[in-house]
Structures are given as structure tokens and as C-alpha cells.
Design a protein around this motif. Structure first.
Motif, PDB file in Angstrom:
ATOM      1  N   ARG A 168     -35.925   5.947  36.352  1.00 13.17           N
ATOM      2  CA  ARG A 168     -36.346   7.050  35.411  1.00 13.17           C
ATOM      3  C   ARG A 168     -35.753   8.385  36.222  1.00 13.17           C
ATOM      4  N   THR A 169     -35.084   9.096  35.185  1.00 10.40           N
ATOM      5  CA  THR A 169     -34.365  10.342  35.702  1.00 10.40           C
ATOM      6  C   THR A 169     -34.893  11.230  34.531  1.00 10.40           C
ATOM      7  N   ARG A 170     -35.361  12.500  35.255  1.00 11.56           N
ATOM      8  CA  ARG A 170     -35.472  13.464  34.562  1.00 11.56           C
ATOM      9  C   ARG A 170     -35.282  14.884  35.311  1.00 11.56           C
ATOM     10  N   GLY A 171     -34.977  16.113  34.543  1.00  5.65           N
ATOM     11  CA  GLY A 171     -34.363  17.322  35.059  1.00  5.65           C
ATOM     12  C   GLY A 171     -33.588  17.946  34.085  1.00  5.65           C
ATOM     13  N   THR A 172     -33.043  19.030  34.351  1.00 10.53           N
ATOM     14  CA  THR A 172     -32.024  19.953  33.737  1.00 10.53           C
ATOM     15  C   THR A 172     -30.685  20.132  34.738  1.00 10.53           C
ATOM     16  N   VAL A 173     -29.680  20.264  34.043  1.00  7.87           N
ATOM     17  CA  VAL A 173     -28.423  20.545  34.671  1.00  7.87           C
ATOM     18  C   VAL A 173     -27.625  21.580  33.947  1.00  7.87           C
ATOM     19  N   LEU A 174     -27.309  22.791  34.777  1.00  7.95           N
ATOM     20  CA  LEU A 174     -26.832  23.990  33.999  1.00  7.95           C
ATOM     21  C   LEU A 174     -25.495  24.381  34.777  1.00  7.95           C
ATOM     22  N   ALA A 207     -33.393  17.938  39.285  1.00  9.15           N
ATOM     23  CA  ALA A 207     -33.501  16.828  38.770  1.00  9.15           C
ATOM     24  C   ALA A 207     -34.322  15.975  39.610  1.00  9.15           C
ATOM     25  N   THR A 208     -34.916  15.014  39.106  1.00  7.46           N
ATOM     26  CA  THR A 208     -35.786  14.011  39.711  1.00  7.46           C
ATOM     27  C   THR A 208     -35.468  12.672  39.362  1.00  7.46           C
ATOM     28  N   VAL A 209     -35.273  11.696  40.390  1.00  6.30           N
ATOM     29  CA  VAL A 209     -34.838  10.570  40.038  1.00  6.30           C
ATOM     30  C   VAL A 209     -36.047   9.361  40.777  1.00  6.30           C
ATOM     31  N   ASN A 210     -36.824   8.565  39.971  1.00  8.19           N
ATOM     32  CA  ASN A 210     -37.748   7.669  40.737  1.00  8.19           C
ATOM     33  C   ASN A 210     -37.163   6.140  39.948  1.00  8.19           C
ATOM     34  N   ALA A 211     -37.376   5.485  41.305  1.00 12.89           N
ATOM     35  CA  ALA A 211     -36.747   4.100  41.027  1.00 12.89           C
ATOM     36  C   ALA A 211     -37.990   3.117  41.605  1.00 12.89           C
ATOM     37  N   SER A 212     -38.289   2.136  41.324  1.00 13.45           N
ATOM     38  CA  SER A 212     -39.142   0.968  41.810  1.00 13.45           C
ATOM     39  C   SER A 212     -38.668  -0.339  41.621  1.00 13.45           C
ATOM     40  N   MET A 221     -35.985  10.597  44.503  1.00 17.28           N
ATOM     41  CA  MET A 221     -35.252  11.951  44.946  1.00 17.28           C
ATOM     42  C   MET A 221     -35.420  13.181  44.134  1.00 17.28           C
ATOM     43  N   ASN A 222     -35.507  14.218  44.881  1.00 17.87           N
ATOM     44  CA  ASN A 222     -35.512  15.558  43.943  1.00 17.87           C
ATOM     45  C   ASN A 222     -34.295  16.454  44.677  1.00 17.87           C
ATOM     46  N   TYR A 223     -33.903  17.081  43.656  1.00 20.14           N
ATOM     47  CA  TYR A 223     -32.559  18.157  43.876  1.00 20.14           C
ATOM     48  C   TYR A 223     -32.963  19.416  43.052  1.00 20.14           C
ATOM     49  N   ASN A 224     -32.988  20.531  43.907  1.00 16.95           N
ATOM     50  CA  ASN A 224     -33.289  21.616  43.238  1.00 16.95           C
ATOM     51  C   ASN A 224     -32.400  22.701  43.880  1.00 16.95           C
ATOM     52  N   THR A 225     -31.342  23.451  43.183  1.00 16.92           N
ATOM     53  CA  THR A 225     -30.658  24.159  43.754  1.00 16.92           C
ATOM     54  C   THR A 225     -31.124  25.534  44.207  1.00 16.92           C
ATOM     55  N   ASP A 226     -32.238  25.995  43.561  1.00 20.43           N
ATOM     56  CA  ASP A 226     -33.208  27.270  43.379  1.00 20.43           C
ATOM     57  C   ASP A 226     -34.072  27.329  44.238  1.00 20.43           C
ATOM     58  N   ALA A 227     -34.223  26.065  45.192  1.00 20.85           N
ATOM     59  CA  ALA A 227     -35.467  26.132  46.289  1.00 20.85           C
ATOM     60  C   ALA A 227     -35.141  27.269  47.499  1.00 20.85           C
ATOM     61  N   THR A 228     -36.266  27.749  47.975  1.00 26.03           N
ATOM     62  CA  THR A 228     -36.412  28.795  48.839  1.00 26.03           C
ATOM     63  C   THR A 228     -35.570  28.476  50.246  1.00 26.03           C
TER      64      THR A 228
END
Length: 573
Positions: A168-174, A207-212, A221-228
Motif C-alpha cells: 500500500r502506498t499513500r502520500g503526495t508528490v508535488l 509518501a508512505t509505503v507499507n508492505a507485508s 518507508m516514510n519520505y518527507n522532504t519538509d522534515a526538520t
């Protein structure tokens, strides 16, 4: 199966309705012999083409009869109960509405009851199986979604447990793209250099990717370019969970955490590596191999003022920022600063221009320069080809004949495109480009706010450290013992903007400790990474890491210096 039955029932109901309507149109009530007027009597009942089981079962045959697809559900207030009579050994079937019997109870033998119960159990089982098959068929008919995938694990189910493979993949890409073009109408630049066009690209990803795989192996896996923090922008974790009887309880790879039950040894949460938990009977072992991505610091305050300890090694000086303007100022630095705060140098720098390699794209104040290492030097020269003037010991254009020789014998060096060819004959005397001299096209003139000048001790401090591939050149004018001296050429000395300026080089693209220019970079300045430091509360300790004891000590283990602290040895106390 149930879906097929539903379709058959639907068509059967339509056919039945059509038949009923047809019979009504054709005098469905059939005349049969009997008593009536004219000897013919019409029946008051309608012969059903499809039989329906009665709501209240009057006997065993009606109760054991299979339910037909067209039968309506029994009303919820009508309940059929079965009671066991121990005296007769039979089962009594009652049909009630509330506490009232609406039909005459009848008795079933044990064999009849077991047969009915088996029929109902089999019917419920096949209905449940049909519903599961129908659910899978509906899911199989769904369109394929790359963001939500599910597959059967097959033989892997024995290793990783039931559940299949899910992703399952969730998130936004701009993503923002564009082209920027800037034009500078500077006559000093060529036509090709006046316009700068470059590609501008920017992205924001959350984006968030969850696999099982089964119920044991999980991947996130979490990927966030706006992380502090940088270590929070990418978070990857692969986890395997064992069963209760397995030796391997869990295996984690990626971003892991380590917690301890002791306050003396603290764990860390920003780790990247492999962690495993093993159990051997009553013994539990946790192993971790990782890289720490975070750092913890403690801050103490006293009297409302924050006190922070700093530890700086002697080789961690502030490099590529602080430079002497010449060997004359470096050689006499200790003498000029021997009576601080009074500086007894007799030097006053009145004018300076600082040039660096242009990497900012600002060409409003730019000129082509050629920087020479030995310009203005009289005692410390990299090449013996230049002849010093013994009458002038301080730094000046007249301290040696470099500037005169370049102007007279190599006039083509004024053209930035011909510097390499014009000065090529100097290679015969060991003077090479990139070491003894550097050419810089469209060098940028620093503003006074971008550096700090000590006009009496003769050194320069840049606000931003230079990169290894950047060149630093200066031209300055100063007074010494009542005389005026100049080093290098100012931009006002050469009014033709396309001609190069000859300046004093303080840093080149080649860092060579064997060159005299290497000593012009000050290596006694250290950065604490702090601001608003109060001199009254500042304490400095100098310590030596002893190889014998393995701990830092404030003295040198030498016979004649072991009784004096290093602060006093270095005249800092």
C-alpha cells in the motif's frame, strides 16, 4: 454458487409473474365439476406453478423440506423452537409468536431431529462457502491498482504466515519545474556572459509505503522532504517477527531504536542499522549494529546565563577564512601585538579591494583578474626569477620586479583569454599557472560587509569560508612610517573594463603546504559555533592528551615544563 442461484431465482420469478399474468388474461380460474349454479362450480383457489413451503410447518415432512429460492424470509416475530422431552425421549417442535403457540406442536424422533439438524448445518455451510467464493470473485474483478496491491504468497505462507503479499502506498508528490533567465547589461562582460539561463527544479514529497508478507515480515518507508532534521526525512524499516516458540524473536533493519532499562546507559532513537532479539530459554539477548544519526547535549545555566562547554582540537582551526595580506604582516605580527591593546605597528590600511571567484551569478561589480603569489613580497618568494629590492623591506609593488616585468614583457596578459599563452614562457623558470598565478574571469568584488579588515595588524577575515576551488586576491593601499605603499592594482587604475587587473593572490586552487602562500592563511583562529559570549565568564583551558595516562592533562610531561600549566607556557594566562 449463491450468486448463480440468485440469478436463476430472479429469472424464475419473472417467468412466474408472466405466467400468472397470462393465465389471468386467459381465464385462469378453471371450471371443475361440482356443486354450483348450472352444475358447474368454480374453485376458490389458485394452482401454484412453483410450490412454496408454509411458514408454520405442520409436520416433519414440511420441516425437512428444502427451502425454495422464491420463499420469503420468516417474520422475525415468528420463532420455531425445539424442546427435548426426557420422559418420551423425543423432541417437541413449537412455533410461537412471543409466548403464544400459533400452531399445534408435534413431536420428532431423535433420528428425525438429527436428520433435520444435519440438513440445516449443511445448508449453512454451503451458504457460507458460496458467500466467500462470491467475495473473492468480486475482488478478482476489481481493476488493478499499483498503489494497493495484494497477492497470494503461495509456498511462502509456511515461512511468513497467512495474509499473502500486500503493498500500500499513500502520500503526495508535488514537482515544480521551470526555466530562469537573467540578463545583465554590463559592458565589461561579453555578449555570451550577459545572459544566464538555467533550469529550476523543486520537489515536495510526502509518501508512505507499507508492505507485508504474511503476518511476520513487514516493511515500512516514510519520505518527507519538509522534515526538520535530515535523519527524519527518510525513514526505512524492515521487520521480521517470530512466533512464541522461535529462537529469533525479531529482526529489524533500517531505522531502529535502542532502549535500556538503566539511567546510566541511555539508549538512542535515531539509529540506522540492524537489531535482533533472541531468546534461549529464559535468556533474552538483544544485539544492535548501527550508526547514530543524532546527538544529545546538556545545557546548564547559572545566574540566568547559559554556560556551555566546548572542546576543540588544535587541528580544527577555522580554515580558508582568515588571511594575512603579506608576509611582512605575518612576520611582524607578534611584535606588533606585543603591547595589546596598543598596536605598535605604525601601519594603517586605508583602501582595499577583495576579489574572489564569482559563483553567485552577480556580475554587477565584476572584473577579470590575474593574481600572483609573489606580488609585493621582498623576502619570502616562491620563485627566484623575481628580483627583490633590498631598500624596501615591507610589502609593496616595488618590493620586487614582478609587476614591472609582467607589464613590460608580457602585455598580452591583460587579455583574460590570452593569459595562459602570454605567460607560457615563465614555465621555463618554474612559474606555472594554478600555483604561482591564477586567472579568474568575472571575479566578484566583495562588499565591506562581507569581510572584516584589521587595518593595523594587516589581516583579513571573511564572513564565509572559501571552497577549495576558489581564488582569493586583494589590492590594498596603506601608510607605514609616513609613507604610502600599494600592493596590486585597483579597478580605478585600469579604466578599460575588458582588461585584467593584477592583484596579490592569498589563496589559489592548489593548496600546497610547501608554498610560501600556505603560511598566509591564519591557523590560530577557532570557531566555537556560539554568539554573544561574555568575556568575563569565558574560561580557557589548554590540555595535552598524554599517551602514558590516556587522559588530557594541563601540562607537558617534560622535565623542565611539567611544573607549568600550558596556559602559562603559551603566555595565555
Amino acid at each position: 454458487m449463491e450468486g448463480i442461484i440468485h440469478h436463476i431465482c430472479r429469472w424464475a420469478l419473472i417467468v412466474a409473474v408472466c405466467c400468472v399474468l397470462g393465465c389471468m388474461a386467459g381465464s385462469v380460474f378453471a371450471a371443475e365439476p361440482g356443486d354450483g349454479e348450472g352444475g358447474d362450480g368454480a374453485t376458490d383457489s389458485l394452482s401454484l406453478r412453483f410450490p412454496v413451503r408454509p411458514t408454520v410447518a405442520p409436520d416433519y415432512e414440511s420441516l425437512a423440506k428444502d427451502e425454495f429460492a422464491l420463499d420469503l424470509d420468516t417474520p422475525s416475530n415468528v420463532v420455531t423452537e425445539v424442546e427435548y422431552d426426557p420422559e418420551s425421549g423425543c423432541y417437541i417442535v413449537r412455533t410461537k409468536v412471543g409466548d403464544w403457540d400459533i400452531a399445534t406442536p408435534f413431536m420428532l424422533t431423535p433420528s428425525q431431529y438429527y436428520d433435520i439438524d444435519m440438513r440445516h448445518s449443511m445448508q449453512r455451510y454451503f451458504n457460507r462457502r458460496n458467500s466467500m467464493t462470491e467475495g473473492r470473485s468480486v475482488k478478482e474483478r476489481e481493476p488493478f491498482n499499483v498503489l494497493d496491491m495484494s497477492f497470494a504468497s503461495g509456498p511462502l505462507e509456511r515461512i511468513f504466515g497467512p495474509g499473502g503479499i500486500q503493498l500500500r502506498t499513500r502520500g503526495t508528490v508535488l514537482i515544480s519545474t521551470g526555466i530562469k533567465s537573467t540578463k545583465t547589461d554590463n559592458p565589461a562582460l561579453s555578449l555570451t556572459s550577459r545572459r544566464k539561463t538555467y533550469f529550476d527544479f523543486d520537489q515536495k514529497i510526502q509518501a508512505t509505503v507499507n508492505a507485508s508478507v504474511g503476518d511476520r515480515l513487514k516493511f515500512g518507508m516514510n519520505y518527507n522532504t519538509d522534515a526538520t532534521f535530515d535523519f527524519d526525512s527518510k525513514n526505512i524499516k524492515l521487520q521480521y517477527d517470530g512466533t512464541e516458540d522461535d529462537i529469533v524473536k525479531s529482526i529489524e533493519a533500517g531505522n531502529v531504536s535502542m532502549t535500556t532499562g538503566s539511567s546510566l546507559i541511555r539508549g538512542s532513537t535515531a539509529l540506522f542499522g540492524i537489531k535482533t532479539q533472541l531468546q534461549f530459554g529464559r535468556l533474552t539477548a538483544t544485539a544492535l549494529v548501527s550508526q547514530q544519526n543524532s546527538e544529545s547535549r546538556s545545557v546548564s545555566t547559572r545566574g540566568g546565563v547559559q554556560t556551555t562547554p566546548f572542546t576543540v582540537n588544535a587541528d580544527e582551526y577555522d580554515a580558508n577564512r582568515h588571511y594575512f595580506l603579506g608576509h611582512f604582516f605575518r612576520d611582524n605580527y607578534d611584535e606588533f601585538a606585543s603591547r595589546l591593546p596598543l598596536v605598535s605597528s605604525g601601519v594603517k590600511i586605508t583602501r582595499i579591494e577583495v576579489w574572489i571567484t564569482n559563483k553567485s551569478g552577480n556580475y554587477s561589480q565584476s572584473r577579470n583578474i590575474v593574481a600572483f603569489m609573489d606580488l609585493g613580497e621582498s623576502k619570502v618568494l616562491a620563485s627566484d626569477y623575481w628580483r627583490p629590492d633590498p631598500a624596501i623591506s615591507n610589502t609593496s609593488n616595488r618590493s620586487n620586479n614582478l609587476l614591472t616585468v609582467i607589464k613590460d614583457e608580457y602585455p598580452d596578459a591583460r587579455n583574460i583569454n590570452m593569459v595562459t599563452q602570454a605567460l607560457a614562457p615563465l614555465q621555463a623558470f618554474g612559474i606555472e599557472g594554478g600555483r604561482e598565478f591564477e586567472k579568474v574571469e568575472s571575479a566578484r568584488l566583495l562588499q565591506p560587509s562581507e569581510y572584516t579588515l584589521n587595518s593595523t595588524l594587516g589581516y583579513l577575515s571573511l564572513n564565509v569560508a572559501l571552497n577549495a576551488d576558489e581564488v582569493l586576491g586583494v589590492a590594498y593601499e596603506y601608510t607605514y612610517n609616513g609613507q604610502v605603499f600599494q600592493v596590486g592594482e585597483f579597478s580605478s587604475d585600469i579604466t578599460v573594463s575588458d582588461q585584467s587587473l593584477y592583484v596579490k593572490m592569498l589563496k589559489s586552487t592548489t593548496l600546497d603546504p610547501h608554498q610560501p602562500m600556505w603560511h598566509l592563511m591564519m591557523k590560530n583562529v577557532y570557531s566555537l559555533g556560539a554568539y554573544q559570549v561574555e568575556p568575563s565568564n569565558f574560561k580557557l583551558n589548554i590540555k595535552y592528551l598524554s599517551d602514558t595516562t590516556g587522559t588530557p592533562i594541563n601540562y607537558l610531561p617534560i622535565a623542565r615544563l611539567s611544573h607549568k600549566p600550558l596556559l602559562q607556557v603559551m603566555n595565555l594566562d
